[in-house]
Design an enzyme around this catalytic site. Structure first.
Site, PDB file in Angstrom:
ATOM      1  CE  LYS A  83       5.044  -8.090  -6.457  1.00  0.00           C
ATOM      2  NZ  LYS A  83       3.594  -8.318  -6.226  1.00  0.00           N
ATOM      3  CB  SER A 159       3.408  -7.021  -2.784  1.00  0.00           C
ATOM      4  OG  SER A 159       2.787  -7.793  -3.797  1.00  0.00           O
ATOM      5  CB  SER A 183      -0.144  -7.271  -4.888  1.00  0.00           C
ATOM      6  OG  SER A 183      -0.114  -7.788  -3.578  1.00  0.00           O
TER       7      SER A 183
END
Length: 257
Positions: A83, A159, A183
Site C-alpha cells: 500500500k 482504503s 481498510s
C-alpha cells in the site's frame, strides 16, 4: 514446469513450494506477474508504482541462492504489493498525494522487511484514497480511481483497495495493506479475497514516514498492518512471516504463533 503465463494463478503456497524445489524459477514467476500486470492493470488501476527491475533482480538473486544449495524461505519468490502508505526502501511513499511523489523511503517498513526475509518479492505499490482520509473508495489525487475487478462500475472498497484488486486479479499473490476501521477487511470482502486485521502488537510496525515525530500517537496505535491473499492458507503463510518482534516497535510481542 508450469507454463509461465499461468504461474500467477497459483496460490502463494504453491508458488513458493515450486521455487524452493526448482520446479519453477523465481525469475519466471516474477515475469509471469509482470505480464499479468501489463495485461490487467490498465483496466483496474490497482498497481501504482511498478518495481519491475528490482523485482527481477531479487528473483535472479534468489535463483542463484537456490542453485548454490541454499535453503529458501517459506514465501520464496512470491510477489506482493505494498500500500502507498507503507515504505519500501528506495521508492516514494506517496499516500496518493502529488506533494509526496519524491518522498523516497530510506528503509523498508518492518512488515515489508519481514516479508522480504521470508523470500517474498515486492512488485509494486498499490493505490489507496488520498492520505487514507478521502473515504472508503480507492481514489487518489496522484493515481486516480481503482475499480472493482468483478464490475468496474463498483468500488473495490478501501482504503487498501489497490491491494484487494491486485490480489483478486492475480497481479500479486499477496497484498500488504493496513486497517483501522475496515481498510483491509472491506476491500477483501468487496474484491472476493481473504484479508486479516491482526491483533495490535502481533506484527511489528513503524508508521513514522515523515520523521520520528510523525505521525501522532493515534496513527501509531490505531493503524494495523495486515495481509490480503486469495486463500486463507496463503494468509496463514503471510501471518507466520509477519508475526514477531522488531527493535523499531516495542509494542510487538513475541507470543507463540
Amino acid at each position: 514446469m508450469d507454463g509461465q503465463d499461468t504461474m500467477w494463478a497459483m496460490t502463494a503456497a504453491d508458488q513458493a513450494a515450486a521455487v524452493r524445489t526448482g520446479r519453477i524459477s523465481a525469475a519466471d514467476l516474477v515475469d509471469s506477474h509482470l505480464e499479468r500486470i501489463a495485461e490487467v492493470n490498465p483496466r483496474v488501476n490497482a498497481v501504482t508504482q511498478l518495481m519491475a527491475d528490482r523485482a527481477r533482480e531479487d528473483a535472479a538473486r534468489m535463483d542463484r541462492r537456490r542453485a548454490a544449495g541454499e535453503e529458501l524461505g517459506p514465501l520464496a519468490g512470491v510477489p506482493f504489493t505494498v500500500k502507498e502508505t507503507t515504505p519500501v526502501e528506495g521508492v516514494p511513499t506517496t499516500f496518493g498525494l502529488p506533494r509526496f511523489r519524491s518522498l523516497v523511503a530510506a528503509a523498508d517498513a518492518p512488515p515489508v522487511a519481514r516479508l522480504r526475509a521470508a523470500g517474498a518479492v515486492p512488485i509494486g505499490h498499490s493505490n489507496m484514497p488520498t492520505l487514507v482520509l478521502a473515504g472508503m473508495h480507492t481514489r487518489s489525487e496522484l493515481f486516480g480511481d481503482t475499480v472493482n475487478p468483478w464490475d468496474p462500475s463498483r468500488t473495490p472498497g478501501g482504503s487498501s483497495g489497490g491491494d484487494g484488486a491486485a490480489v483478486a486479479t492475480g497481479m500479486a499473490a499477496l497484498g500488504l495493506g493496513n486497517d483501522s476501521g475496515g481498510s483491509v477487511r472491506i476491500p477483501a470482502s468487496f474484491c472476493g479475497v481473504a484479508g486479516l486485521k491482526p491483533t495490535p502488537g502481533r506484527f511489528p510496525a513503524d508508521h513514522r514516514v515523515l520523521g520520528r515525530d510523525d505521525p501522532g500517537p493515534a496513527s501509531q496505535m490505531l493503524v494495523t498492518d495486515g495481509p490480503l491473499a486469495r486463500t486463507v492458507a496463503d494468509l496463514r503463510l503471510a501471518y507466520e512471516a509477519l508475526a514477531g518482534t522488531d527493535p523499531r516497535d516495542p509494542r510487538a510481542v513475541p507470543a507463540p504463533l
